[in-house]
Each structure stands twice: as structure tokens, then as C-alpha cells.
Design a protein around this motif. Structure first.
Motif, PDB file in Angstrom:
ATOM      1  N   ARG A 180     -11.470   2.629   3.930  1.00 29.47           N
ATOM      2  CA  ARG A 180     -10.240   3.165   3.351  1.00 29.47           C
ATOM      3  C   ARG A 180     -10.038   2.662   1.918  1.00 29.47           C
ATOM      4  N   VAL A 181     -10.396   1.426   1.667  1.00 27.76           N
ATOM      5  CA  VAL A 181     -10.309   0.909   0.295  1.00 27.76           C
ATOM      6  C   VAL A 181     -11.230   1.711  -0.631  1.00 27.76           C
ATOM      7  N   ALA A 182     -12.414   2.015  -0.145  1.00 32.23           N
ATOM      8  CA  ALA A 182     -13.360   2.803  -0.941  1.00 32.23           C
ATOM      9  C   ALA A 182     -12.775   4.176  -1.276  1.00 32.23           C
ATOM     10  N   ASP A 197     -18.984  10.109 -12.429  1.00 29.99           N
ATOM     11  CA  ASP A 197     -19.939   9.023 -12.194  1.00 29.99           C
ATOM     12  C   ASP A 197     -19.221   7.717 -11.894  1.00 29.99           C
ATOM     13  N   PHE A 198     -18.157   7.442 -12.669  1.00 25.03           N
ATOM     14  CA  PHE A 198     -17.382   6.215 -12.438  1.00 25.03           C
ATOM     15  C   PHE A 198     -16.741   6.267 -11.051  1.00 25.03           C
ATOM     16  N   CYS A 199     -16.141   7.406 -10.701  1.00 23.38           N
ATOM     17  CA  CYS A 199     -15.453   7.527  -9.413  1.00 23.38           C
ATOM     18  C   CYS A 199     -16.424   7.349  -8.253  1.00 23.38           C
ATOM     19  N   ARG A 200     -17.613   7.937  -8.381  1.00 23.96           N
ATOM     20  CA  ARG A 200     -18.619   7.802  -7.326  1.00 23.96           C
ATOM     21  C   ARG A 200     -19.064   6.344  -7.187  1.00 23.96           C
ATOM     22  N   THR A 201     -19.372   5.705  -8.323  1.00 23.39           N
ATOM     23  CA  THR A 201     -19.826   4.318  -8.283  1.00 23.39           C
ATOM     24  C   THR A 201     -18.749   3.403  -7.732  1.00 23.39           C
ATOM     25  N   LEU A 202     -17.508   3.649  -8.112  1.00 25.13           N
ATOM     26  CA  LEU A 202     -16.394   2.839  -7.619  1.00 25.13           C
ATOM     27  C   LEU A 202     -16.268   2.957  -6.104  1.00 25.13           C
ATOM     28  N   ALA A 203     -16.380   4.175  -5.577  1.00 25.25           N
ATOM     29  CA  ALA A 203     -16.256   4.376  -4.132  1.00 25.25           C
ATOM     30  C   ALA A 203     -17.350   3.635  -3.371  1.00 25.25           C
ATOM     31  N   LEU A 204     -18.526   3.488  -3.988  1.00 28.87           N
ATOM     32  CA  LEU A 204     -19.625   2.769  -3.348  1.00 28.87           C
ATOM     33  C   LEU A 204     -19.510   1.257  -3.522  1.00 28.87           C
ATOM     34  N   ALA A 205     -18.945   0.840  -4.663  1.00 34.86           N
ATOM     35  CA  ALA A 205     -18.853  -0.593  -4.959  1.00 34.86           C
ATOM     36  C   ALA A 205     -17.646  -1.252  -4.305  1.00 34.86           C
ATOM     37  N   ALA A 206     -16.536  -0.526  -4.177  1.00 35.77           N
ATOM     38  CA  ALA A 206     -15.299  -1.108  -3.659  1.00 35.77           C
ATOM     39  C   ALA A 206     -15.445  -1.737  -2.267  1.00 35.77           C
ATOM     40  N   PRO A 207     -16.264  -1.163  -1.358  1.00 41.75           N
ATOM     41  CA  PRO A 207     -16.389  -1.792  -0.037  1.00 41.75           C
ATOM     42  C   PRO A 207     -16.942  -3.218  -0.069  1.00 41.75           C
ATOM     43  N   LEU A 208     -17.522  -3.608  -1.202  1.00 37.47           N
ATOM     44  CA  LEU A 208     -18.079  -4.964  -1.304  1.00 37.47           C
ATOM     45  C   LEU A 208     -17.090  -5.958  -1.910  1.00 37.47           C
ATOM     46  N   HIS A 209     -15.821  -5.562  -2.017  1.00 32.03           N
ATOM     47  CA  HIS A 209     -14.865  -6.448  -2.695  1.00 32.03           C
ATOM     48  C   HIS A 209     -14.729  -7.801  -2.003  1.00 32.03           C
ATOM     49  N   ASP A 210     -14.911  -7.844  -0.681  1.00 24.68           N
ATOM     50  CA  ASP A 210     -14.771  -9.097   0.059  1.00 24.68           C
ATOM     51  C   ASP A 210     -16.111  -9.658   0.548  1.00 24.68           C
ATOM     52  N   VAL A 211     -17.206  -9.281  -0.131  1.00 24.29           N
ATOM     53  CA  VAL A 211     -18.520  -9.742   0.313  1.00 24.29           C
ATOM     54  C   VAL A 211     -18.610 -11.270   0.328  1.00 24.29           C
ATOM     55  N   GLY A 212     -17.837 -11.938  -0.521  1.00 25.75           N
ATOM     56  CA  GLY A 212     -17.863 -13.397  -0.587  1.00 25.75           C
ATOM     57  C   GLY A 212     -17.326 -14.082   0.658  1.00 25.75           C
ATOM     58  N   PRO A 283     -11.408  -6.225 -15.262  1.00 28.85           N
ATOM     59  CA  PRO A 283     -12.182  -4.981 -15.211  1.00 28.85           C
ATOM     60  C   PRO A 283     -11.398  -3.856 -14.538  1.00 28.85           C
ATOM     61  N   LEU A 284     -11.503  -2.655 -15.104  1.00 28.96           N
ATOM     62  CA  LEU A 284     -10.754  -1.514 -14.574  1.00 28.96           C
ATOM     63  C   LEU A 284     -11.080  -1.277 -13.107  1.00 28.96           C
ATOM     64  N   SER A 285     -12.354  -1.402 -12.748  1.00 27.75           N
ATOM     65  CA  SER A 285     -12.744  -1.177 -11.352  1.00 27.75           C
ATOM     66  C   SER A 285     -12.006  -2.140 -10.420  1.00 27.75           C
ATOM     67  N   ALA A 286     -11.828  -3.380 -10.851  1.00 27.67           N
ATOM     68  CA  ALA A 286     -11.126  -4.368 -10.032  1.00 27.67           C
ATOM     69  C   ALA A 286      -9.633  -4.087  -9.980  1.00 27.67           C
ATOM     70  N   ARG A 287      -9.052  -3.607 -11.100  1.00 26.73           N
ATOM     71  CA  ARG A 287      -7.621  -3.285 -11.110  1.00 26.73           C
ATOM     72  C   ARG A 287      -7.303  -2.144 -10.149  1.00 26.73           C
ATOM     73  N   ILE A 288      -8.198  -1.150 -10.097  1.00 32.78           N
ATOM     74  CA  ILE A 288      -7.996  -0.029  -9.175  1.00 32.78           C
ATOM     75  C   ILE A 288      -8.167  -0.496  -7.738  1.00 32.78           C
ATOM     76  N   THR A 289      -9.229  -1.234  -7.480  1.00 30.35           N
ATOM     77  CA  THR A 289      -9.510  -1.705  -6.118  1.00 30.35           C
ATOM     78  C   THR A 289      -8.400  -2.604  -5.612  1.00 30.35           C
ATOM     79  N   ALA A 290      -7.796  -3.388  -6.492  1.00 32.13           N
ATOM     80  CA  ALA A 290      -6.712  -4.288  -6.082  1.00 32.13           C
ATOM     81  C   ALA A 290      -5.547  -3.516  -5.466  1.00 32.13           C
ATOM     82  N   VAL A 291      -5.184  -2.397  -6.085  1.00 34.89           N
ATOM     83  CA  VAL A 291      -4.088  -1.574  -5.554  1.00 34.89           C
ATOM     84  C   VAL A 291      -4.474  -1.040  -4.180  1.00 34.89           C
ATOM     85  N   ALA A 292      -5.683  -0.471  -4.068  1.00 32.94           N
ATOM     86  CA  ALA A 292      -6.132   0.093  -2.800  1.00 32.94           C
ATOM     87  C   ALA A 292      -6.240  -0.980  -1.720  1.00 32.94           C
ATOM     88  N   ASP A 293      -6.745  -2.152  -2.089  1.00 33.11           N
ATOM     89  CA  ASP A 293      -6.945  -3.243  -1.135  1.00 33.11           C
ATOM     90  C   ASP A 293      -5.614  -3.756  -0.588  1.00 33.11           C
TER      91      ASP A 293
END
Length: 356
Positions: A180-182, A197-212, A283-293
Motif C-alpha cells: 500500500r505504501v508503494a 519513470d520517476f513514478c515507476r521507480t518510486l513505486a518499486l523503491a518505496a517497499p524497501l523503506h523499512d529494509v533496515g 530527497p523528494l522520494s523520501a518526502r513522498i514515501t513519508a506521507v504514504a508510510d
């Protein structure tokens, strides 16, 4: 191979077609097919939809002379590189220079010598045949590269997908959180007008936000209740652990995932962690993911809290615009509310329904 001949005299046209039509040499693989026109305008109309391999054009014609015909031909994409023979009784140098500038390849003088015409036409058809072969090889190579690239992309996506699933199993309370975050991140990015391209990459990268969280001890990660300050400090290391796992990648996807993992808990006002970045330094990708997360986390039941109603979570996101979240990301989130709430309802993130 297809040859178009334009000559305003019907008798001369018939002679030229007969000369060219009899060409049959081993060097030209295809048989030669002639199409004759006495009207250059009708010839152009035909050429707009029917590519040829060689054009033979008289210079002196009503409505449009040979140079003008060549200029018009070169404006048709399929005929930019087609050989052109100009037939003319005029040996004036300036005329020939104008014809060459327009795109003429060769000249034949009137009266036309049949042998000379056939030799010149054969040579030019051989040239065209070589052009077609090279173009076909280039298309074939481009298609092979495209297929190979798609294969690599699919492999990269699969690795990311499997890693995201591992995180989900490690952090058992999240359910479909990463999916759902993705999707929510992609929706927000699209509402911000970011490129595909950015939207596609973001949707693939966002699921790894908590990989740590792979590096966080089970006792803290799965503690049934709120964490104390020391435990919270350990939990916060999941951002830097995630960044270390994904660091120094060549892939644009993994580079974005590293930025998200490291910075999705930074705050717009600079009070977040791990680096206290503020505003557009995040980073913009992190700012967007933060809202979704955060929105999805609020709407999801955890061992230490009940799920919020989507409208209540929406109100919290809006309230935190300009402090915790980038106002532009929050605005895009709000504009996309119908899609966001439909996603939550579809995935069963909450039993509570909310109208857009």
C-alpha cells in the motif's frame, strides 16, 4: 523493389517505365516494380502512403518542377534517404546544384540512353538495398536490446519484490503495508505531475523503506507495547542500516530505495532523524514515501494500537503539513484522496469506511 517515375509526357513516361521495368540483375535481390505518374501532385499523394525505393523525376513539369518535387519528397519521413534521379535536358550548373541541395542523388540527360539509365538505376537500387539491410539489422539489434533490457528490469524488480516480502515477514504486524505504501507513493507522485519513470521507480523503491528493520533485534521489533527511549534509539537505527544495505548501488532503483530508507523519517521542519534534514534537503522520494508510510501506519492495527479511521488519519496528515511533511506532498495526497481511500478499502487496511 518499387520505383516511382514522374514524367508529364505520357509517351516518355511509358518509355522510361519500360526501360526500368526490364531491369533484372542478380545484384538486385527483388524484382523491380514501376509506378508511373504524369502529375507530380498525384505522385506525392501516392508517396505519402506508399514508400518507394527509387524516384525518377523529370525537371520540367507543370504545377511543380523536379526540384520542388524532390523538396516535397524529402519532407515525407519514409523518403528522407530514398535515392532520386533527376532527368533533364538542361546542363546548367546552377540547376544541378539546386537539385543536389534539394536532395537529388544522380542525373540522367535527355534524350535518355537506355543502357546508362539501367546502369544508374541498378547502382542506386543496390544502394537502397544496402540501406534497407542496414536499417533492418539496426531494428533487429534495437529489439534484441529492448528485450534484454526488459529482462534485466524484470529481474531487478523481482529481487526488490522478494526483499520487500522478506521485510514484511520479519516485521509481522505490517500485513500489506509495503504494497500500500508503494501504491500510495505512486499515486501521490503522479498527482504532483512527476514523470512516469520517476513514478515507476518510486513505486518499486518505496517497499524497501523499512529494509533496515532486518538489523533490529526481535525483542524490540516485535515488542507488544510502546518502546522506551533506549529501545526507540535502537529502532531508529533501521534508517541508517537500510541505507548501508542499499548503499553504493549502480541501479537508479536501488539508489532511490537507499535515499528513502535513510530519510523517510526526516521531517520538513528539520526535527526528524537520522540527519535532521529539513525542507527540500530531504530527497523528494523520501518526502513522498513519508506521507504514504505514516498514513498507512495510522490506518493499520498494530500490537500497540488500534487502526485509525481513514478520515481521522487524513486529518492528521493535513495537520502535519509544513511541520512533519512537505506541504506539496500533502496537497497531492489530499487531491488524490478518492484513489487513496479506494486503495485502503480494496486491501482491507481498515474495517472503517470513509467517503471521499
Amino acid at each position: 523493389m518499387r520505383v516511382v517515375i514522374v514524367e508529364d509526357s505520357s509517351s516518355s513516361l511509358a518509355v522510361l517505365c519500360r526501360m526500368v521495368g526490364h531491369i533484372n540483375t542478380a545484384s538486385v535481390a527483388d524484382y523491380v516494380e514501376c509506378f508511373g505518374f504524369t502529375d507530380p501532385l498525384k505522385a506525392l499523394e501516392y508517396l505519402e502512403h506508399s514508400p518507394c525505393d527509387l524516384l525518377i523525376a523529370d525537371y520540367v513539369m507543370p504545377a511543380m518542377n523536379g526540384v520542388q518535387l524532390i523538396e516535397a519528397l524529402r519532407r515525407i519521413p519514409a523518403h528522407r534517404h530514398v535515392p532520386v534521379v533527376m532527368v533533364t535536358a538542361d546542363s546548367d550548373r546552377s540547376l544541378r546544384m539546386n537539385a543536389i541541395t534539394a536532395g537529388a542523388t544522380d542525373f540522367v540527360a535527355k534524350p535518355v540512353d537506355p543502357l546508362e539509365l539501367r546502369l544508374r538505376v541498378t547502382n542506386l537500387l543496390e544502394l537502397r538495398q544496402a540501406q534497407n539491410t542496414i536499417a533492418h539489422q539496426a531494428e533487429t539489434l534495437a529489439e534484441e536490446v529492448r528485450i534484454a533490457t526488459q529482462h534485466l528490469v524484470r529481474r531487478e524488480e523481482e529481487v526488490v519484490f522478494r526483499l520487500a516480502r522478506a521485510i514484511e515477514l520479519r516485521d509481522g504486524d505490517t500485513g500489506g503495508h509495503v504494497d500500500r505504501v508503494a501504491e500510495s507513493s505512486r499515486i501521490i507522485a503522479e498527482a504532483m505531475g512527476l514523470n512516469s519513470d520517476f513514478c515507476r521507480t518510486l513505486a518499486l523503491a518505496a517497499p524497501l523503506h523499512d529494509v533496515g528493520k532486518i538489523g533490529v533485534p526481535d525483542a524490540i521489533l516485535n515488542k507488544p507495547g510502546r518502546l522506551d527511549e533506549n529501545e526507540m534509539q535502537v529502532m531508529r537505527t533501521h534508517t541508517t542500516i537500510g541505507a548501508e544495505i542499499l548503499a553504493k548501488a549502480d541501479s537508479d532503483l536501488v539508489q532511490m530505495a537507499a535515499a528513502i530508507a535513510n530519510s523517510h523519517h526526516e521531517r520538513w521542519d528539520g526535527t526528524g532523524y537520522p540527519n535532521r534534514l529539513a525542507g527540500t534537503d530531504i530527497p523528494l522520494s523520501a518526502r513522498i514515501t513519508a506521507v504514504a508510510d505514516v498514513f498507512d501506519a495510522l490506518c493499520s492495527e498494530r500490537c500497540y494500537k488500534k487502526a485509525w479511521a481513514p478520515e481521522a488519519a487524513r486529518a492528521e496528515i493535513l495537520r502535519c503539513a509544513g511541520t512533519q511533511f512537505d506541504p506539496a506532498c500533502v496537497s497531492a495526497f489530499d487531491r488524490s484522496w478518492t484513489k487513496i481511500v479506494a486503495l485502503m478499502a480494496r486491501d482491507g487496511a481498515s474495517d472503517q469506511k470513509s467517503a471521499a
